[in-house]
Design an enzyme around this catalytic site. Structure first.
Site, mmCIF file in Angstrom:
data_model
loop_
_atom_site.group_PDB
_atom_site.id
_atom_site.type_symbol
_atom_site.label_atom_id
_atom_site.label_comp_id
_atom_site.label_asym_id
_atom_site.label_seq_id
_atom_site.Cartn_x
_atom_site.Cartn_y
_atom_site.Cartn_z
ATOM 1 N N GLY A 159 10.091 -6.937 20.508
ATOM 2 C CA GLY A 159 11.052 -7.982 20.823
ATOM 3 C C GLY A 159 10.377 -9.312 21.071
ATOM 4 O O GLY A 159 10.983 -10.367 20.977
ATOM 5 N N GLY B 201 8.220 -10.818 19.365
ATOM 6 C CA GLY B 201 8.037 -11.657 18.185
ATOM 7 C C GLY B 201 6.684 -11.525 17.522
ATOM 8 O O GLY B 201 6.287 -12.375 16.727
ATOM 9 N N ALA C 150 -0.175 -6.540 28.020
ATOM 10 C CA ALA C 150 -1.082 -7.554 28.557
ATOM 11 C C ALA C 150 -0.968 -8.901 27.853
ATOM 12 O O ALA C 150 -1.876 -9.721 27.956
ATOM 13 C CB ALA C 150 -2.537 -7.059 28.535
ATOM 14 N N ARG D 66 -1.468 -9.681 24.919
ATOM 15 C CA ARG D 66 -2.742 -9.887 24.251
ATOM 16 C C ARG D 66 -2.654 -9.982 22.738
ATOM 17 O O ARG D 66 -3.635 -10.306 22.075
ATOM 18 C CB ARG D 66 -3.730 -8.775 24.634
ATOM 19 C CG ARG D 66 -3.220 -7.369 24.347
ATOM 20 C CD ARG D 66 -4.198 -6.310 24.811
ATOM 21 N NE ARG D 66 -5.316 -6.150 23.917
ATOM 22 C CZ ARG D 66 -5.257 -5.498 22.762
ATOM 23 N NH1 ARG D 66 -4.137 -4.962 22.347
ATOM 24 N NH2 ARG D 66 -6.329 -5.373 22.010
ATOM 25 N N GLY E 282 -1.765 -15.781 25.423
ATOM 26 C CA GLY E 282 -0.493 -15.059 25.525
ATOM 27 C C GLY E 282 0.455 -15.637 26.563
ATOM 28 O O GLY E 282 0.046 -16.308 27.498
ATOM 29 N N GLU F 146 4.358 -12.056 29.234
ATOM 30 C CA GLU F 146 4.709 -11.560 30.567
ATOM 31 C C GLU F 146 4.949 -12.674 31.569
ATOM 32 O O GLU F 146 5.759 -12.546 32.489
ATOM 33 C CB GLU F 146 3.560 -10.702 31.116
ATOM 34 C CG GLU F 146 3.208 -9.523 30.269
ATOM 35 C CD GLU F 146 1.843 -8.993 30.669
ATOM 36 O OE1 GLU F 146 1.801 -8.057 31.470
ATOM 37 O OE2 GLU F 146 0.824 -9.523 30.194
#
Ligand SMILES: Cc1cc2nc3c(=O)[nH]c(=O)nc-3n(C[C@H](O)[C@H](O)[C@H](O)COP(=O)(O)OP(=O)(O)OC[C@H]3O[C@@H](n4cnc5c(N)ncnc54)[C@H](O)[C@@H]3O)c2cc1C
Ligand code: FES
Ligand code: FES
Lengths: 299, 156, 785
Positions: C491, C493, C532, C534, C739, C742
């Protein structure tokens, strides 16, 4: 730990043909047969393993069960299986009983309200039923069909306990009759959930107010509460206070306090009794103020 | 347990089936007919992932018995596009990133289709209200609401 | 590695908000999730018998009545679990052997021809338990004499950076000792001490866990699963069953939301063990929503004891922290959350004296696992509130206080690592400005109070030092490209960003790139896990390398054909061109069939396939006693959220008016998707902040359904979310990217708490800030007054 079934347990489905057939089935198999309309209560309860009927009898297609009729001389007749959306969108309801439409619209989601019926909501007899307070302040009657024909049960006599109602053996709900309302009345249903919409009521408050020169305050109010007692209840003491002396901020506050005192909520996973009680007072106060403002505007 | 013979339309195609009483519409679609666009997220009417149109009205297919759809028209997400032409809502969801994991998307598209069919120019408030039975854990809803508004504007 | 954009990547899709490559499949119902796959008539269903007790010894399991039920094919018990399983600490059996440790622990499994028969059969399995005293609180769990959950802790296999304490319930203890905290207190003008609590919440992916396992007649395993970690699953199951990784194949279709819950191994293990009993038959295990609440990972609970001291000019001098993680029955994953929270315990602040202890404590609660933010939302709940409290004591503006103390590039952080360039200060400035920080705004009604608050955050990918990625690109006849990756689309992307990176590096149009999905460990290149935040960074680097590799091959072939120098050639828009000769040739003329040599001398080239991999090589360990080291993490992503809200004092309801969310992503490969992450993160963060709590009573979840575990719906969202992208490039990120999947939910809860405090003068120290809790806090304050 209480794990639900991964699907519905097995049962037989019967689409009822006549009222008499339903009564017959209910009398013959009082424990094994359950009635079914929108299924939004009973299917969930069956999946949860709380109920294991052998037969579900679908009564929503019986004649008149989804009819909504308004007679300006008599009032509203609501088939028991009319969906929440049908009720909330019906012109006669919106014009004459907006409180009922408002209550119906607070239930769950649009798609659920296409299936959930007003009759099912009442028959399930949950203290949290959102249409129950409205039905109480509208002083509706529930029309049951049973072994000895039709009988009318006043709303205030209908709810006996959580999941318990005043039906006799072999009876089913066919209609809800709502009388004409007093001239110049206004109403509100306020509901508090944990999130902003779609939740079950932690507290629900329905208020109906109308001019009445026979009482000291010149106004009568009816107040009913959901989710704060074993059944939906009328807050009669609050109503007395409002009839008894002229309506001021203080009267509204006293009535709200009385409504709070009428509530006997429990602590549960959704809220504490303490919070619920405080919210009865806050919501009653809010609903009363709003209804009072509308009444004053007109008079 | 008794079974029932039913016939119905799914996305415009006539189907017949013999179903046990306890089969839900959701299970019929997904596990009998292999029409899997419609999703199962809770089986209790709470999440809206299973929303389909039944006679043009949205319902939670996890709380509809398969036997009840005899004689009805069912539309699932697979039926939104017509003649290879995407529904304006589908276009708008693509353009506005109304999709992340996509699990809620079929149910939301159906709920939105029903909304626009009954109210062609909904306000933001009305859109939010119409979606309150469709959980989405990824998007935060904003782009979904944007997409529906956009689709309404282009007359979808 | 030189991953930064070169001239040949023009016109580049990098930095463009291209539409998602998976959107069409997802809006048409075509996207396949695990439960959508059709397995035909041979499909069997597994159901699991689960422990009703939080802590008990299994005395006897009898499956004979279950086996006698028509339609039941087999049953499994703990005896069918081979070895322990777990990511960082192998502390659990797939089916319990001797002891159950939480309500929901798998005790036995039944395989039958239908889900309902399996369900009925489960209810016929007899289990005799000897009930033990449970540990229901981490503070109880660390006490001497507390009941032990894992008497064998000393024998478990454990990663070398985890430090379990055998003979206790402490599965990991991470320490930071930096400077001299005790000496520093006396130099502080202001000291604030406070405890904060975070309850268990759940990820609540819309798709519950589903796995289908099939063991063939030769013993090889195929597992279809809704998974963030197909390779880690393969590896962990191989180790637990003493099998070769090559004899296990994990196929992972689209994932209907993960947020960490589908990392590592959970229900997949039970499906595999059950499938071994019925060779040749696929066995499906899918959790009901209620089972998901009982048995899938939860976010660990936390008790945080925090003390911060500062000088009157606002400079923070010292911070002392104790974290007691309510880690649940198994801490195979949670031990590393404990570590990450320890080495991030100061938040993104420059603090010279730090003393931190982070304890991972076994309790008889649901299993704590990774969840979006990996410990950071939990610790920032306290960090960012206490920082506000310190600023209050100092009489300092909260934005100014943070700007004064926040980490900047070049600063040494809590573990002694030198910070790479970060745009945190810029995030603070932009987010606060977006909500008109400092301007008082009126509430919308007399019974409402308005307040503004902010919170900042940092988070590094928490993973083994050598977690790697790989990728390949393969040209097809028409010069379209198959892009092989092992990272998952959950989800966030990743497939879209991967496509952009491959297209940019290869010099082909975006729609020529096709991800080879679903990820299949048999064919896809290795990827550690989709966790993570990542992938954009790590997998992105591997993709760039693979594409560079292919591109180099192409240029060499064409250069030979034209008799030119490859350095004069480039690939643009699907053609090889020469700057020198102005020759051009479409890729489709050469990427599979090669090119003829002059004068009928034969052919040159061949099907183009490029490979790439990436693994950080610079991670060093941290000292066991001090938590100090050169570089314990690859990088930190930082950000700030600012909240403007109103509280209804009569009901306690919080209404979010505006949330500004600013993050330094290094480089937004796809700005629209970055903004989408920020919006989704804000709403998930707000949902956990206000609504969510898995209520546990004597270890038993009290609200394991959507009816009573409410998550934010469309009517609960903020009126406005203002996403702000800040870009300070990461030296080793593709195009500078790092990233952000999160991070956007990390600061949301404390930002809301700080705004509530500003509105009411009342601080909520334990999440969630339900209307009830807020209302009662207001009442308490009125009572005091
Ligand atoms: C996700 C979800 C959200 C919900 N949210 C709300 C909410 O916000 N507010 C609220 O009030 N309710 C809510 N409900 C409960 C439920 O939807 C309502 O009570 C609904 O109105 C029930 O109607 P029904 O037709 O579906 O009932 P059914 O399930 O068909 O029947 C309900 C009960 O009545 C009995 N019964 C049915 N027909 C008759 C009859 N003719 N005579 C006598 N007995 C009969 C049935 O045997 C059953 O016990 C929710 C339910 C779900 C699943
Ligand atoms: S699956 Fe039907 S509402 Fe969730
Ligand atoms: S996009 Fe994942 S649940 Fe909505």
């Amino acid at each position: 730990m209480n794990l639900p079934h991964p699907g519905l347990p097995s049962f037989d489905y019967i689409r009822a043909q006549t009222l008499e057939q339903v009564v017959d089935l209910l009398l013959k198999h009082p424990t094994d047969v359950r009635l079914f309309m929108g299924g939004t209560d009973i299917l969930v309860q069956m999946r949860d393993g709380l109920l294991e009927p052998k037969t579900l009898v679908d009564v929503k297609h019986l004649p008149g069960m989804t009819t909504i009729e308004f007679d300006p001389d008599v009032g509203l007749r609501l088939g028991a299986a009319t969906s929440m959306n049908a009720v909330a969108q019906h012109q006669a309801v919106v014009e004459n009983y907006p409180l009922l439409a408002e209550a119906a619209n607070t239930v769950a989601s649009y798609q659920l309200r296409n299936r959930a019926t007003v009759g099912g909501n009442l028959c399930n007899a949950s203290p949290a039923a959102d249409t129950a307070p409205a039905i109480l302040v509208l002083e509706a009657s529930l029309i049951a069909f049973g072994p000895s024909g039709e009988r009318s049960i006043p709303a205030e006599k209908f709810f006996l306990g959580p999941g318990e109602s005043a039906f006799n053996q072999g009876e089913l709900l066919t209609r809800i009759d709502i009388p004409l309302l007093p001239k110049g009345c206004h109403g509100r249903y306020l509901k508090l959930g944990r999130n902003a919409g779609g939740d079950l009521a932690l507290v629900g408050v329905a208020v109906l107010g109308y001019p009445d020169e026979t009482v000291d305050s010149d106004y009568r109010f009816r107040v009913a509460l959901a989710s704060v007692a074993p059944t939906p209840i009328r807050a009669l003491k609050a109503e007395e206070i409002l009839a008894g002396k002229s309506i001021t901020d203080e009267t509204l506050q006293q009535a709200s306090d009385a409504a709070m005192d009428a509530a006997e909520p429990i602590d549960d996973v959704r809220a504490s009794a303490r919070y619920r009680k405080a919210m009865v007072r806050a919501l009653t106060r809010r609903a009363l103020s709003e209804v009072w403002a509308m009444l004053r505007e007109e008079n | 347990m008794a079974t029932h013979k039913i016939s119905f339309n799914v996305n415009g195609i006539r189907e017949t089936a013999e179903v046990p009483s306890n089969m839900t519409l959701l299970t019929l679609l997904r596990e009998r007919l292999a029409i899997t666009g419609t999703k199962r997220g809770c089986d209790t009417g709470e999440c809206g992932a299973c929303t389909v149109l039944m006679n043009a009205e949205p319902v939670n297919s996890c709380l509809v018995l398969a036997v009840e759809i005899d004689g009805t028209d069912i539309v699932t997400v697979e039926g939104l596009a017509q003649d290879g032409q995407l529904d304006p809502l589908q276009e708008a969801f693509i353009q506005h990133t109304g999709v992340q994991c996509g699990f809620c998307t079929p149910g939301i598209l159906i709920a939105a289709r029903a909304l626009l069919d009954r109210n062609s120019k909904p306000s933001r408030r009305e859109i939010k209200d119409a979606l309150r039975g469709n959980l989405c854990r990824c998007t935060g809803y904003t782009r979904i609401i944007d997409a529906i508004q956009e689709a309404a504007e282009v007359g979808g | 590695m030189d991953a930064v954009s070169k001239s040949h990547v023009f016109p580049s899709p990098i930095g463009e908000s291209v539409t998602r490559v998976d959107a069409l499949e997802k809006v048409t119902g075509e996207a396949k999730f695990t439960d959508d796959l059709q397995f035909g008539a041979g499909l069997l269903y597994g159901q699991v018998v689960r422990s009703p007790h939080p802590h008990a010894i299994i005395k006897r399991v009898d499956v004979s009545r279950a086996l006698a039920l028509p339609g039941v094919r087999a049953a499994v018990t703990g005896e069918d679990s081979d070895d322990h399983i777990g990511l960082y600490l192998k502390d659990r059996y797939i089916f319990c052997r001797d002891r159950v440790r939480f309500v929901g622990d798998p005790v036995a499994g039944v395989i039958a021809v239908s889900e309902s028969i399996a369900d009925e059969a489960c209810r016929l399995v007899e289990v005799e338990y000897e009930v033990l005293e449970p540990v229901l609180d981490p503070l109880q769990g660390v006490q001497e004499g507390a009941p032990l959950l894992h008497p064998d802790l000393g024998e478990y296999v454990v990663a070398d950076f985890i430090d379990p304490k055998p003979g206790t319930n402490i599965a990991n203890h991470f320490k930071v000792r930096k400077g001299d905290v005790e000496a520093a207190w006396s130099k502080c003008d202001v000291i604030v001490e406070c405890d904060f609590r975070v309850p268990h919440v759940q990820h609540v992916p819309l798709e519950t866990h589903v796995a289908v396992a099939r063991v063939d007649q030769t013993g090889k395993i195929i597992l279809w699963s809704s998974s963030q970690s197909p390779f880690a699953q393969r590896n962990l199951i191989a180790e637990a069953l003493n099998m070769s990784q090559s004899d296990i194949r994990v196929i992972a279709p689209y994932v209907g939301g993960g947020f960490g819950s589908k990392a590592g191994v959970s229900v997949e293990g039970t499906a595999v063990v059950m499938a071994r009993k019925v060779p040749g038959h696929p066995v499906k295990m899918r959790l009901t929503r209620e089972e998901e609440f009982y048995c899938a990972f939860v976010r660990q609970g936390l008790i945080a004891r925090t003390k911060v001291g500062a000088k009157s000019d606002g400079e923070i001098l010292a911070m002392k922290t104790e974290y007691y993680w309510d880690a649940g029955a198994y801490t195979e994953y949670g031990v590393n959350i404990t570590r990450a929270s320890g080495y991030s315990s100061t938040g993104p602040y420059r603090i010279p004296n730090v003393h931190a202890d982070s304890y991972c404590v076994y309790t008889n609660h649901p299993v704590g696992g990774p969840m979006r933010g990996f410990g950071m939302p939990e610790i920032h709940w306290g960090i960012e509130q206490i920082m506000d409290m310190v600023a209050d004591e100092l009489g300092m503006d909260k934005v100014a206080f943070r700007l004064k103390n926040c980490l900047r590039g070049g600063d040494k952080n809590v573990t002694g690592m030198t910070m790479h360039p970060i745009g945190l200060a810029e995030c603070i400035e932009k987010a606060s400005k977006a909500i008109n920080w400092g301007e008082k705004a009126p509430a919308s009604a007399p019974h409402k109070r308005r307040g503004k608050g902010l919170a900042i955050m940092w988070k590094a990918p928490a993973m083994p030092p050598n977690a790697g990625s790989s990728a390949w690109v393969r040209f097809n006849e028409d010069a379209t490209v198959s892009l092989g990756i092992g990272g998952q689309e959950i989800g966030q992307g990743s497939f879209t960003v991967a496509t952009q990176m491959a297209a940019a590096t290869l010099g082909v149009p975006l729609d020529w790139i096709h991800i080879s999905a679903p990820v299949d460990t048999k064919y896809s290149p290795y990827e550690w896990q989709t966790v993570a935040s990542r992938l954009t960074w790590s997998m992105g680097n591997a993709i760039v390398q693979a594409a560079e590799d292919a591109r180099r091959q192409i240029l060499d072939i064409v250069a030979a054909y034209w008799d030119e120098d490859p350095n004069d050639l480039d690939v643009k828009d699907g053609q090889v061109i020469s700057f020198k000769s102005e020759n051009a040739i479409p890729l489709k003329d050469m990427v599979v069939y090669g090119l003829p040599l002059p004068d009928d001398q034969g052919w040159h080239g061949g099907p183009i396939i490029g490979h790439g991999n990436f693994m950080p090589t610079y991670i060093t360990s941290l000292d066991n006693e001090t938590g100090q080291g050169q570089r314990a993490v690859v990088h930190y992503t930082t950000g700030c959220q600012a909240v403007d809200l109103e509280v209804d004092t009569e009901t306690g309801q919080i209404h979010l008016l505006r949330v500004a969310s600013a993050f330094d992503v290094g480089k937004a490969i796809n700005p629209d998707q970055v903004r989408a992450q920020m919006e989704g993160g804000v709403v998930q963060g707000a949902s956990t902040a206000i609504l969510e709590c898995l209520q546990l009573k004597d270890g038993v979840p009290q609200n394991p359904s959507f009816t009573d575990y409410r998550i934010a719906t469309s009517v609960d969202i903020p009126d406005e979310i203002i996403p702000i992208i800040v870009e300070v490039p990461q030296d080793d990120g593709p195009w500078g990217a790092r990233g952000v999947g999160e991070h956007p939910m990390v600061p949301t809860a404390p930002a809301i708490a700080n705004a509530v405090a500003a509105a009411l003068g009342v601080r909520i120290l334990e999440m969630p800030m339900t209307p009830e809790k807020v209302f009662l806090a207001i009442q308490e304050k009125l009572g005091e007054a």
